[in-house]
Motif scaffolding. Structure first.
Motif, PDB file in Angstrom:
ATOM      1  N   TYR A  12      25.813  26.734  -0.017  1.00  0.00           N
ATOM      2  CA  TYR A  12      25.684  27.363  -1.337  1.00  0.00           C
ATOM      3  C   TYR A  12      24.279  27.882  -1.601  1.00  0.00           C
ATOM      4  O   TYR A  12      24.098  29.001  -2.059  1.00  0.00           O
ATOM      5  CB  TYR A  12      26.099  26.384  -2.441  1.00  0.00           C
ATOM      6  CG  TYR A  12      27.546  26.002  -2.337  1.00  0.00           C
ATOM      7  CD1 TYR A  12      28.538  26.844  -2.801  1.00  0.00           C
ATOM      8  CD2 TYR A  12      27.929  24.811  -1.734  1.00  0.00           C
ATOM      9  CE1 TYR A  12      29.876  26.516  -2.684  1.00  0.00           C
ATOM     10  CE2 TYR A  12      29.262  24.469  -1.619  1.00  0.00           C
ATOM     11  CZ  TYR A  12      30.227  25.331  -2.098  1.00  0.00           C
ATOM     12  OH  TYR A  12      31.541  25.002  -1.970  1.00  0.00           O
ATOM     13  N   CYS A  13      23.264  27.055  -1.339  1.00  0.00           N
ATOM     14  CA  CYS A  13      21.894  27.470  -1.672  1.00  0.00           C
ATOM     15  C   CYS A  13      20.998  27.643  -0.454  1.00  0.00           C
ATOM     16  O   CYS A  13      19.915  28.197  -0.557  1.00  0.00           O
ATOM     17  CB  CYS A  13      21.263  26.472  -2.642  1.00  0.00           C
ATOM     18  SG  CYS A  13      20.858  24.874  -1.895  1.00  0.00           S
ATOM     19  N   CYS A  33      20.558  21.853  -4.724  1.00  0.00           N
ATOM     20  CA  CYS A  33      21.355  22.461  -5.799  1.00  0.00           C
ATOM     21  C   CYS A  33      22.298  21.463  -6.455  1.00  0.00           C
ATOM     22  O   CYS A  33      23.059  21.831  -7.343  1.00  0.00           O
ATOM     23  CB  CYS A  33      22.141  23.661  -5.266  1.00  0.00           C
ATOM     24  SG  CYS A  33      23.414  23.254  -4.047  1.00  0.00           S
TER      25      CYS A  33
END
Length: 81
Positions: A12-13, A33
């Protein structure tokens, strides 16, 4: 065979601060995150299976995992040309 490989970064990050989660096998926590995710091996593809293609909905997910599929991202500032 040895243990499964661990992920190197958060999907995701992109942060590398990952730790195994107590949620179960293949579960990881990103402390960058604050997301938890799980990795799962689904199986092998057959040699005759066509390569997957990115559709418009898959492309949006692959490029922006935090976005939601709503009205295409418009915020009411569309112009009628």
């Amino acid at each position: 065979m040895s243990e499964r490989a661990a992920p190197f970064f958060c999907p995701y990050c992109g942060d590398e601060d990952l730790r195994p989660s107590e949620a179960g096998h293949g579960a990881w926590e990103c402390h960058g995150c604050r997301r938890a995710f799980q990795l799962k091996f689904l199986g092998l593809l057959s040699p005759t299976a066509p390569a997957p293609t990115a559709t418009s909905s898959n492309a949006a997910i692959m490029t922006a995992p935090n976005s939601t599929a709503t009205d295409g991202g418009s915020s009411g500032d569309q112009r009628d040309d």
